[in-house]
Design a protein around this motif. Structure first.
Motif, PDB file in Angstrom:
ATOM      1  N   ALA A   5       0.817  -1.213   0.000  1.00  0.00           N
ATOM      2  CA  ALA A   5       0.000   0.000   0.000  1.00  0.00           C
ATOM      3  C   ALA A   5       0.851   1.263   0.000  1.00  0.00           C
ATOM      4  O   ALA A   5       0.390   2.333  -0.431  1.00  0.00           O
ATOM      5  CB  ALA A   5      -0.928   0.001   1.208  1.00  0.00           C
ATOM      6  N   MET A   6       2.077   1.180   0.477  1.00  0.00           N
ATOM      7  CA  MET A   6       2.906   2.362   0.649  1.00  0.00           C
ATOM      8  C   MET A   6       3.124   3.163  -0.642  1.00  0.00           C
ATOM      9  O   MET A   6       3.047   4.398  -0.608  1.00  0.00           O
ATOM     10  CB  MET A   6       4.247   1.970   1.279  1.00  0.00           C
ATOM     11  CG  MET A   6       4.890   3.092   2.055  1.00  0.00           C
ATOM     12  SD  MET A   6       3.831   3.938   3.269  1.00  0.00           S
ATOM     13  CE  MET A   6       3.605   2.681   4.484  1.00  0.00           C
ATOM     14  N   PRO A   7       3.353   2.537  -1.783  1.00  0.00           N
ATOM     15  CA  PRO A   7       3.518   3.347  -3.000  1.00  0.00           C
ATOM     16  C   PRO A   7       2.265   4.154  -3.335  1.00  0.00           C
ATOM     17  O   PRO A   7       2.353   5.267  -3.852  1.00  0.00           O
ATOM     18  CB  PRO A   7       3.797   2.319  -4.098  1.00  0.00           C
ATOM     19  CG  PRO A   7       4.254   1.100  -3.394  1.00  0.00           C
ATOM     20  CD  PRO A   7       3.617   1.126  -2.036  1.00  0.00           C
ATOM     21  N   TYR A   8       1.097   3.619  -3.003  1.00  0.00           N
ATOM     22  CA  TYR A   8      -0.153   4.327  -3.279  1.00  0.00           C
ATOM     23  C   TYR A   8      -0.368   5.462  -2.287  1.00  0.00           C
ATOM     24  O   TYR A   8      -0.909   6.509  -2.651  1.00  0.00           O
ATOM     25  CB  TYR A   8      -1.326   3.347  -3.293  1.00  0.00           C
ATOM     26  CG  TYR A   8      -1.132   2.309  -4.370  1.00  0.00           C
ATOM     27  CD1 TYR A   8      -1.335   2.637  -5.703  1.00  0.00           C
ATOM     28  CD2 TYR A   8      -0.703   1.031  -4.062  1.00  0.00           C
ATOM     29  CE1 TYR A   8      -1.116   1.702  -6.710  1.00  0.00           C
ATOM     30  CE2 TYR A   8      -0.484   0.080  -5.050  1.00  0.00           C
ATOM     31  CZ  TYR A   8      -0.698   0.431  -6.378  1.00  0.00           C
ATOM     32  OH  TYR A   8      -0.472  -0.483  -7.369  1.00  0.00           O
ATOM     33  N   VAL A   9       0.063   5.260  -1.065  1.00  0.00           N
ATOM     34  CA  VAL A   9       0.015   6.337  -0.077  1.00  0.00           C
ATOM     35  C   VAL A   9       0.929   7.474  -0.535  1.00  0.00           C
ATOM     36  O   VAL A   9       0.536   8.649  -0.524  1.00  0.00           O
ATOM     37  CB  VAL A   9       0.415   5.833   1.333  1.00  0.00           C
ATOM     38  CG1 VAL A   9       0.611   6.989   2.302  1.00  0.00           C
ATOM     39  CG2 VAL A   9      -0.619   4.846   1.853  1.00  0.00           C
ATOM     40  N   ALA A  10       2.137   7.120  -0.958  1.00  0.00           N
ATOM     41  CA  ALA A  10       3.089   8.124  -1.445  1.00  0.00           C
ATOM     42  C   ALA A  10       2.505   8.878  -2.638  1.00  0.00           C
ATOM     43  O   ALA A  10       2.607  10.113  -2.717  1.00  0.00           O
ATOM     44  CB  ALA A  10       4.412   7.463  -1.827  1.00  0.00           C
ATOM     45  N   VAL A 142       8.331   5.312  -2.562  1.00  0.00           N
ATOM     46  CA  VAL A 142       8.710   3.972  -2.989  1.00  0.00           C
ATOM     47  C   VAL A 142       8.595   3.956  -4.507  1.00  0.00           C
ATOM     48  O   VAL A 142       7.594   4.415  -5.066  1.00  0.00           O
ATOM     49  CB  VAL A 142       7.765   2.904  -2.390  1.00  0.00           C
ATOM     50  CG1 VAL A 142       8.186   1.514  -2.818  1.00  0.00           C
ATOM     51  CG2 VAL A 142       7.730   3.008  -0.873  1.00  0.00           C
ATOM     52  N   ASP A 143       9.601   3.441  -5.176  1.00  0.00           N
ATOM     53  CA  ASP A 143       9.581   3.421  -6.636  1.00  0.00           C
ATOM     54  C   ASP A 143       9.326   2.004  -7.137  1.00  0.00           C
ATOM     55  O   ASP A 143      10.251   1.214  -7.283  1.00  0.00           O
ATOM     56  CB  ASP A 143      10.910   3.956  -7.178  1.00  0.00           C
ATOM     57  CG  ASP A 143      10.870   4.170  -8.676  1.00  0.00           C
ATOM     58  OD1 ASP A 143       9.758   4.303  -9.234  1.00  0.00           O
ATOM     59  OD2 ASP A 143      11.943   4.212  -9.295  1.00  0.00           O
ATOM     60  N   VAL A 144       8.054   1.687  -7.317  1.00  0.00           N
ATOM     61  CA  VAL A 144       7.659   0.383  -7.845  1.00  0.00           C
ATOM     62  C   VAL A 144       6.538   0.595  -8.858  1.00  0.00           C
ATOM     63  O   VAL A 144       5.858   1.626  -8.838  1.00  0.00           O
ATOM     64  CB  VAL A 144       7.175  -0.571  -6.723  1.00  0.00           C
ATOM     65  CG1 VAL A 144       8.283  -0.862  -5.730  1.00  0.00           C
ATOM     66  CG2 VAL A 144       5.958  -0.025  -6.020  1.00  0.00           C
ATOM     67  N   PRO A 145       6.320  -0.376  -9.745  1.00  0.00           N
ATOM     68  CA  PRO A 145       5.206  -0.246 -10.690  1.00  0.00           C
ATOM     69  C   PRO A 145       3.870  -0.204  -9.937  1.00  0.00           C
ATOM     70  O   PRO A 145       3.684  -0.880  -8.927  1.00  0.00           O
ATOM     71  CB  PRO A 145       5.305  -1.506 -11.544  1.00  0.00           C
ATOM     72  CG  PRO A 145       6.651  -2.077 -11.290  1.00  0.00           C
ATOM     73  CD  PRO A 145       7.097  -1.595  -9.948  1.00  0.00           C
ATOM     74  N   LEU A 146       2.956   0.588 -10.449  1.00  0.00           N
ATOM     75  CA  LEU A 146       1.665   0.747  -9.797  1.00  0.00           C
ATOM     76  C   LEU A 146       0.542   0.186 -10.662  1.00  0.00           C
ATOM     77  O   LEU A 146       0.596   0.243 -11.873  1.00  0.00           O
ATOM     78  CB  LEU A 146       1.399   2.228  -9.510  1.00  0.00           C
ATOM     79  CG  LEU A 146       2.429   2.946  -8.636  1.00  0.00           C
ATOM     80  CD1 LEU A 146       2.105   4.428  -8.528  1.00  0.00           C
ATOM     81  CD2 LEU A 146       2.496   2.320  -7.261  1.00  0.00           C
TER      82      LEU A 146
END
Length: 178
Positions: A5-10, A142-146
């Motif tokens: 969830a952290m990348p979406y929060v960011a 966080v740099d990941v694909p979303l």
């Protein structure tokens, strides 16, 4: 909260700030007279006068907010510098609101274009919350694909928070706050 969830929060935090700065810049430009009046009052309070200076300060602020908003939208390598720029702007806005509140300056806040409530404590609180969002944005990057669904939820949350921020003075007045 799961790590997924952290990348979406960011993203939601970054999009919220982008929305706030872009809406603020657009509304200031649309209500340039109120924006110039706010700057005129602020500059007069520190014994600086001249409509040209207030107009230049207004357009400079509009430009800085717009560039910051676009950089926040762009993300990637611009994320951290844009979030830092947001922190600097929000710190300055908070300080201006604190000074206005303490000195009891009669400066109408044209923070979102139209002149509204006098610049003061309510704006300090709003700006400190936004500053917290910027700090959290830096902390949770966080740099990941979303995934598309998560992006939509993050964008929806950003729209809601941006709307609440843009109409903050109206909401506080509606519920009878100071």
């Amino acid at each position: 909260m799961e790590d997924t969830a952290m990348p979406y929060v960011a993203l939601a935090l970054r999009l919220t700030l982008a929305g706030v700065f872009l809406v603020s810049a657009l509304m200031k430009a649309r209500s340039i007279g109120d924006t110039v009046a706010m700057w005129t009052a602020l500059l007069k309070s520190v014994r600086l006068t001249g409509g040209g200076l207030a107009r230049a300060a207004s357009w400079t602020l509009i430009g800085v907010e717009a560039v910051t908003g676009v950089a926040l939208l762009a993300g990637g390598a611009l994320s951290t510098p844009a979030l830092v720029a947001a922190m600097v702007l929000l710190s300055i806005f908070s300080a201006l609101a604190m000074v206005a509140a303490r000195a009891k300056l009669n400066v109408a806040c044209a923070c979102f274009g139209r002149a509204a409530a006098p610049l003061g404590r309510r704006h300090v609180w709003r700006n400190l919350v936004l500053l917290g969002i910027a700090v959290a944005g830096v902390a949770v990057q966080v740099d990941v694909p979303l995934e598309a669904g998560g992006i939509a939820v993050a964008a929806g949350a950003a729209v809601v928070i941006t709307s609440l921020t843009a109409f903050y003075d109206d909401i506080v007045d509606l519920v009878g706050g100071a």
